[in-house]
Design a protein around this motif. Structure first.
Motif, mmCIF file in Angstrom:
data_model
loop_
_atom_site.group_PDB
_atom_site.id
_atom_site.type_symbol
_atom_site.label_atom_id
_atom_site.label_comp_id
_atom_site.label_asym_id
_atom_site.label_seq_id
_atom_site.Cartn_x
_atom_site.Cartn_y
_atom_site.Cartn_z
ATOM 1 N N TYR A 294 11.684 -1.979 15.165
ATOM 2 C CA TYR A 294 10.643 -0.936 14.858
ATOM 3 C C TYR A 294 11.293 0.430 14.261
ATOM 4 N N ALA A 295 12.496 0.702 14.950
ATOM 5 C CA ALA A 295 12.872 2.024 14.029
ATOM 6 C C ALA A 295 13.344 1.771 12.763
ATOM 7 N N GLN A 296 13.904 0.613 12.440
ATOM 8 C CA GLN A 296 14.105 0.237 11.132
ATOM 9 C C GLN A 296 12.818 0.216 10.072
ATOM 10 N N LEU A 297 11.798 -0.372 10.743
ATOM 11 C CA LEU A 297 10.324 -0.277 10.128
ATOM 12 C C LEU A 297 9.946 1.192 9.699
ATOM 13 N N PHE A 298 10.106 1.960 10.743
ATOM 14 C CA PHE A 298 9.323 3.314 10.707
ATOM 15 C C PHE A 298 10.323 4.132 9.675
ATOM 16 N N TYR A 299 11.647 3.671 9.596
ATOM 17 C CA TYR A 299 12.693 4.541 8.835
ATOM 18 C C TYR A 299 12.359 3.999 7.424
ATOM 19 N N ALA A 300 12.239 2.870 7.373
ATOM 20 C CA ALA A 300 11.920 2.415 5.831
ATOM 21 C C ALA A 300 10.435 2.758 5.131
ATOM 22 N N ILE A 301 9.519 2.964 6.123
ATOM 23 C CA ILE A 301 8.178 3.502 5.523
ATOM 24 C C ILE A 301 8.222 5.263 5.571
ATOM 25 N N ASP A 302 9.232 5.542 6.189
ATOM 26 C CA ASP A 302 9.285 6.954 6.091
ATOM 27 C C ASP A 302 9.993 7.304 4.708
ATOM 28 N N ALA A 303 11.094 6.492 4.289
ATOM 29 C CA ALA A 303 11.782 6.881 3.139
ATOM 30 C C ALA A 303 10.923 6.276 1.890
ATOM 31 N N THR A 304 10.079 5.302 2.115
ATOM 32 C CA THR A 304 9.150 4.731 0.815
ATOM 33 C C THR A 304 7.786 4.825 0.824
ATOM 34 N N ALA A 305 7.358 5.405 1.967
ATOM 35 C CA ALA A 305 5.795 5.700 2.197
ATOM 36 C C ALA A 305 4.988 4.383 1.364
ATOM 37 N N THR A 306 5.662 3.091 1.754
ATOM 38 C CA THR A 306 4.925 2.127 1.187
ATOM 39 C C THR A 306 4.873 1.035 2.600
ATOM 40 N N ILE A 307 3.606 0.321 2.614
ATOM 41 C CA ILE A 307 3.363 -0.595 3.580
ATOM 42 C C ILE A 307 2.875 -1.825 3.002
ATOM 43 N N ASN A 308 3.886 -3.023 3.435
ATOM 44 C CA ASN A 308 3.462 -4.127 2.834
ATOM 45 C C ASN A 308 2.893 -5.043 4.035
ATOM 46 N N ASP A 309 2.481 -6.139 4.082
ATOM 47 C CA ASP A 309 1.763 -7.093 4.842
ATOM 48 C C ASP A 309 2.597 -7.143 6.150
ATOM 49 N N LYS A 310 3.700 -7.404 6.165
ATOM 50 C CA LYS A 310 4.566 -7.571 7.557
ATOM 51 C C LYS A 310 4.740 -6.140 8.029
ATOM 52 N N ALA A 311 4.990 -5.179 7.377
ATOM 53 C CA ALA A 311 5.096 -3.725 7.828
ATOM 54 C C ALA A 311 3.834 -3.550 8.712
ATOM 55 N N HIS B 177 0.851 -1.266 -0.165
ATOM 56 C CA HIS B 177 -0.014 0.237 -0.034
ATOM 57 C C HIS B 177 0.580 1.288 -0.059
ATOM 58 N N LYS B 178 0.753 2.213 -0.770
ATOM 59 C CA LYS B 178 1.232 3.555 -0.876
ATOM 60 C C LYS B 178 0.518 4.467 -0.195
ATOM 61 N N ILE B 179 1.280 5.149 0.658
ATOM 62 C CA ILE B 179 0.766 6.191 1.478
ATOM 63 C C ILE B 179 0.663 7.530 0.703
ATOM 64 N N GLU B 180 -0.691 7.891 0.488
ATOM 65 C CA GLU B 180 -0.969 9.087 -0.515
ATOM 66 C C GLU B 180 -1.059 10.333 0.616
ATOM 67 N N GLU B 181 -1.748 10.054 1.708
ATOM 68 C CA GLU B 181 -2.312 11.111 2.717
ATOM 69 C C GLU B 181 -1.115 11.780 3.400
ATOM 70 N N GLU B 182 -0.915 12.983 3.266
ATOM 71 C CA GLU B 182 0.129 13.874 4.008
ATOM 72 C C GLU B 182 0.212 13.805 5.489
ATOM 73 N N GLU B 183 -1.042 13.896 5.999
ATOM 74 C CA GLU B 183 -1.081 13.804 7.423
ATOM 75 C C GLU B 183 -0.511 12.285 7.875
ATOM 76 N N ILE B 184 -0.726 11.276 7.362
ATOM 77 C CA ILE B 184 -0.495 9.951 7.658
ATOM 78 C C ILE B 184 1.266 9.804 7.598
#
Length: 108
Positions: free
Chosen positions: A31-48, A4-11
């Protein structure tokens, strides 16, 4: 969901804030690595998704306990100026709730 690609700016901002909190704390756990990765890619997969929900629900529980204690303590000790810290914690609580709500909506 798969990915899932995060489109919402607030999120995106909330994810960024959480990643920044880890940077300031110097923690480098999963968890730190998880949020760094999502911050960088704005993408959430099932594991994330699963890991984010686990982190947010357990952290929110601890935050609420700490917040309740601080409110009670400050109420009993009005001379202590920790109002800003309490307000910051309440902001974090709102952000966690917003992100949990968002994740629940994309996960269903």
């Amino acid at each position: 969901m798969m990915e899932h690609k995060i489109e919402e700016e607030e999120i995106r901002k909330i994810v960024h804030n959480i990643a920044e909190d880890f940077r300031y704390s110097g923690e480098y756990e999963k968890y730190a690595q998880l949020f760094y990765a999502i911050d960088a890619t704005a993408t959430i997969n099932d594991k994330a998704y699963a890991d984010m929900m686990e982190y947010l629900t357990s952290s929110l529980k601890e935050l609420r306990k700490d917040l309740a204690w601080r409110k009670e303590f400050l109420g009993e000790n009005p001379q202590i100026e920790e109002k800003q810290l309490t307000e910051t914690m309440q902001t974090i609580e709102r952000e966690y709730l917003t992100l949990i709500d968002y994740l629940e909506n994309i996960g269903s």
